[in-house]
Design a protein around this motif. Sequence first.
Motif, PDB file in Angstrom:
ATOM      1  N   TYR A  70      -2.317  -9.875  34.489  1.00  0.00           N
ATOM      2  CA  TYR A  70      -3.646 -10.312  34.038  1.00  0.00           C
ATOM      3  C   TYR A  70      -3.627 -10.555  32.523  1.00  0.00           C
ATOM      4  O   TYR A  70      -4.122 -11.578  32.043  1.00  0.00           O
ATOM      5  CB  TYR A  70      -4.688  -9.257  34.400  1.00  0.00           C
ATOM      6  CG  TYR A  70      -6.064  -9.524  33.831  1.00  0.00           C
ATOM      7  CD1 TYR A  70      -6.964 -10.347  34.509  1.00  0.00           C
ATOM      8  CD2 TYR A  70      -6.471  -8.962  32.630  1.00  0.00           C
ATOM      9  CE1 TYR A  70      -8.230 -10.594  34.003  1.00  0.00           C
ATOM     10  CE2 TYR A  70      -7.731  -9.204  32.112  1.00  0.00           C
ATOM     11  CZ  TYR A  70      -8.609 -10.019  32.796  1.00  0.00           C
ATOM     12  OH  TYR A  70      -9.859 -10.267  32.278  1.00  0.00           O
ATOM     13  N   LYS A  74      -4.291 -13.989  30.561  1.00  0.00           N
ATOM     14  CA  LYS A  74      -5.418 -14.084  29.622  1.00  0.00           C
ATOM     15  C   LYS A  74      -4.983 -14.562  28.245  1.00  0.00           C
ATOM     16  O   LYS A  74      -5.639 -15.397  27.628  1.00  0.00           O
ATOM     17  CB  LYS A  74      -6.111 -12.730  29.517  1.00  0.00           C
ATOM     18  CG  LYS A  74      -7.396 -12.759  28.704  1.00  0.00           C
ATOM     19  CD  LYS A  74      -8.131 -11.450  28.843  1.00  0.00           C
ATOM     20  CE  LYS A  74      -9.438 -11.458  28.112  1.00  0.00           C
ATOM     21  NZ  LYS A  74     -10.483 -12.212  28.782  1.00  0.00           N
ATOM     22  N   PHE A  75      -3.864 -14.038  27.748  1.00  0.00           N
ATOM     23  CA  PHE A  75      -3.477 -14.326  26.369  1.00  0.00           C
ATOM     24  C   PHE A  75      -2.447 -15.438  26.222  1.00  0.00           C
ATOM     25  O   PHE A  75      -2.321 -16.010  25.143  1.00  0.00           O
ATOM     26  CB  PHE A  75      -2.968 -13.049  25.691  1.00  0.00           C
ATOM     27  CG  PHE A  75      -4.030 -11.990  25.624  1.00  0.00           C
ATOM     28  CD1 PHE A  75      -5.163 -12.157  24.836  1.00  0.00           C
ATOM     29  CD2 PHE A  75      -3.936 -10.843  26.379  1.00  0.00           C
ATOM     30  CE1 PHE A  75      -6.154 -11.203  24.792  1.00  0.00           C
ATOM     31  CE2 PHE A  75      -4.925  -9.871  26.339  1.00  0.00           C
ATOM     32  CZ  PHE A  75      -6.040 -10.049  25.542  1.00  0.00           C
ATOM     33  N   TYR A  78      -3.650 -19.829  29.489  1.00  0.00           N
ATOM     34  CA  TYR A  78      -4.433 -21.040  29.279  1.00  0.00           C
ATOM     35  C   TYR A  78      -3.815 -21.951  28.227  1.00  0.00           C
ATOM     36  O   TYR A  78      -3.731 -23.174  28.443  1.00  0.00           O
ATOM     37  CB  TYR A  78      -5.891 -20.710  28.948  1.00  0.00           C
ATOM     38  CG  TYR A  78      -6.762 -21.939  28.995  1.00  0.00           C
ATOM     39  CD1 TYR A  78      -6.982 -22.598  30.205  1.00  0.00           C
ATOM     40  CD2 TYR A  78      -7.348 -22.454  27.851  1.00  0.00           C
ATOM     41  CE1 TYR A  78      -7.759 -23.734  30.262  1.00  0.00           C
ATOM     42  CE2 TYR A  78      -8.127 -23.588  27.899  1.00  0.00           C
ATOM     43  CZ  TYR A  78      -8.332 -24.232  29.109  1.00  0.00           C
ATOM     44  OH  TYR A  78      -9.085 -25.357  29.167  1.00  0.00           O
ATOM     45  N   LYS A  99     -10.571 -23.300  39.089  1.00  0.00           N
ATOM     46  CA  LYS A  99     -11.226 -22.151  38.454  1.00  0.00           C
ATOM     47  C   LYS A  99     -12.544 -21.829  39.149  1.00  0.00           C
ATOM     48  O   LYS A  99     -12.850 -20.662  39.416  1.00  0.00           O
ATOM     49  CB  LYS A  99     -11.448 -22.438  36.969  1.00  0.00           C
ATOM     50  CG  LYS A  99     -12.066 -21.286  36.213  1.00  0.00           C
ATOM     51  CD  LYS A  99     -12.214 -21.628  34.738  1.00  0.00           C
ATOM     52  CE  LYS A  99     -12.932 -20.519  34.000  1.00  0.00           C
ATOM     53  NZ  LYS A  99     -13.108 -20.805  32.577  1.00  0.00           N
ATOM     54  N   THR A 103     -13.185 -18.351  41.036  1.00  0.00           N
ATOM     55  CA  THR A 103     -14.264 -17.505  40.526  1.00  0.00           C
ATOM     56  C   THR A 103     -15.272 -17.180  41.619  1.00  0.00           C
ATOM     57  O   THR A 103     -15.787 -16.068  41.690  1.00  0.00           O
ATOM     58  CB  THR A 103     -14.963 -18.192  39.336  1.00  0.00           C
ATOM     59  OG1 THR A 103     -13.976 -18.524  38.363  1.00  0.00           O
ATOM     60  CG2 THR A 103     -15.989 -17.302  38.700  1.00  0.00           C
ATOM     61  N   GLY A 128      -6.584 -13.807  34.796  1.00  0.00           N
ATOM     62  CA  GLY A 128      -6.553 -13.773  33.338  1.00  0.00           C
ATOM     63  C   GLY A 128      -6.841 -15.130  32.723  1.00  0.00           C
ATOM     64  O   GLY A 128      -7.626 -15.256  31.778  1.00  0.00           O
ATOM     65  N   ILE A 129      -6.213 -16.172  33.276  1.00  0.00           N
ATOM     66  CA  ILE A 129      -6.420 -17.532  32.761  1.00  0.00           C
ATOM     67  C   ILE A 129      -7.865 -17.960  32.966  1.00  0.00           C
ATOM     68  O   ILE A 129      -8.465 -18.599  32.104  1.00  0.00           O
ATOM     69  CB  ILE A 129      -5.453 -18.517  33.456  1.00  0.00           C
ATOM     70  CG1 ILE A 129      -4.012 -18.182  33.090  1.00  0.00           C
ATOM     71  CG2 ILE A 129      -5.767 -19.953  33.071  1.00  0.00           C
ATOM     72  CD1 ILE A 129      -2.969 -18.903  33.929  1.00  0.00           C
ATOM     73  N   GLU A 131     -10.379 -16.170  32.939  1.00  0.00           N
ATOM     74  CA  GLU A 131     -11.232 -15.279  32.148  1.00  0.00           C
ATOM     75  C   GLU A 131     -12.213 -14.466  32.999  1.00  0.00           C
ATOM     76  O   GLU A 131     -13.387 -14.321  32.665  1.00  0.00           O
ATOM     77  CB  GLU A 131     -11.959 -16.067  31.055  1.00  0.00           C
ATOM     78  CG  GLU A 131     -11.001 -16.704  30.074  1.00  0.00           C
ATOM     79  CD  GLU A 131     -11.671 -17.521  28.990  1.00  0.00           C
ATOM     80  OE1 GLU A 131     -12.869 -17.852  29.137  1.00  0.00           O
ATOM     81  OE2 GLU A 131     -10.980 -17.833  28.017  1.00  0.00           O
ATOM     82  N   GLN A 133     -13.861 -11.185  34.158  1.00  0.00           N
ATOM     83  CA  GLN A 133     -14.133  -9.969  33.386  1.00  0.00           C
ATOM     84  C   GLN A 133     -13.108  -8.895  33.688  1.00  0.00           C
ATOM     85  O   GLN A 133     -12.769  -8.659  34.847  1.00  0.00           O
ATOM     86  CB  GLN A 133     -15.518  -9.422  33.715  1.00  0.00           C
ATOM     87  CG  GLN A 133     -16.619  -9.982  32.897  1.00  0.00           C
ATOM     88  CD  GLN A 133     -17.888  -9.158  33.097  1.00  0.00           C
ATOM     89  OE1 GLN A 133     -18.087  -8.515  34.124  1.00  0.00           O
ATOM     90  NE2 GLN A 133     -18.742  -9.179  32.106  1.00  0.00           N
ATOM     91  N   PHE A 134     -12.638  -8.211  32.636  1.00  0.00           N
ATOM     92  CA  PHE A 134     -11.601  -7.199  32.809  1.00  0.00           C
ATOM     93  C   PHE A 134     -12.057  -6.082  33.742  1.00  0.00           C
ATOM     94  O   PHE A 134     -11.299  -5.650  34.603  1.00  0.00           O
ATOM     95  CB  PHE A 134     -11.165  -6.615  31.466  1.00  0.00           C
ATOM     96  CG  PHE A 134     -10.115  -5.558  31.609  1.00  0.00           C
ATOM     97  CD1 PHE A 134      -8.816  -5.890  31.946  1.00  0.00           C
ATOM     98  CD2 PHE A 134     -10.433  -4.216  31.452  1.00  0.00           C
ATOM     99  CE1 PHE A 134      -7.835  -4.915  32.113  1.00  0.00           C
ATOM    100  CE2 PHE A 134      -9.471  -3.237  31.613  1.00  0.00           C
ATOM    101  CZ  PHE A 134      -8.170  -3.584  31.936  1.00  0.00           C
TER     102      PHE A 134
END
Length: 195
Positions: A70, A74-75, A78, A99, A103, A128-129, A131, A133-134
């Motif tokens: 994840y 996320k980092f 993308y 996406k 989602t 993660g890509i 986004e 929510q964690f």
Amino acid sequence: MSIDTIEHYINSYGYIIIFFLLFFGIVGIPAPEESLLFLIGILIINEKLSFGYAVISALLGVFLGMLTAYGCGKFVGYPFIQKYGKYIGISTERWNKAKAKYTKNVKRTIVLGFYLPGIRQISPYFAGIAEIQFKTFFLYSLVGSLCWTIPFIVVGYYAGEYFEINPKYVPYLGLALLVIFLFSLSINYLKEKYR
């Protein structure tokens, strides 16, 4: 990697090898996850592993693998898709459609994705890509880790209790699950095609 090799590593390094094999299996480095979980159950019933330590090692490997993937998605994901997506057919329009679909079904995809080889590895990166929510990802990947890891170990445990199972045949379980998965995909594809 053969079952003999895995069993040798488990005998040599104990619970840490269970953690690493499952961790790397989740982040995408090939590892026989279902077969390993089933084998863990067999080794527990044969008193080669402790149930508690084996389950904790397996859960931590799977769950931390999900969180790591994840984080990578996320980092790093993308920007990578923006830069190289056009070379593999991922346009902005396609990305937005994927996406939106992910989602919409994110909770179900995270939990049930554990049972689908390939989806299990892609899902945390995609979350993660996209986004997600964690806290949502954390909760549902924890639930999925529990619902996927423990049943396979328990099935191996009870199968080993009632049947004399040679660990060398455990990889065939993974192969059988892959065949069932591909068969169900084919049936779903044909149903959609004929509608």
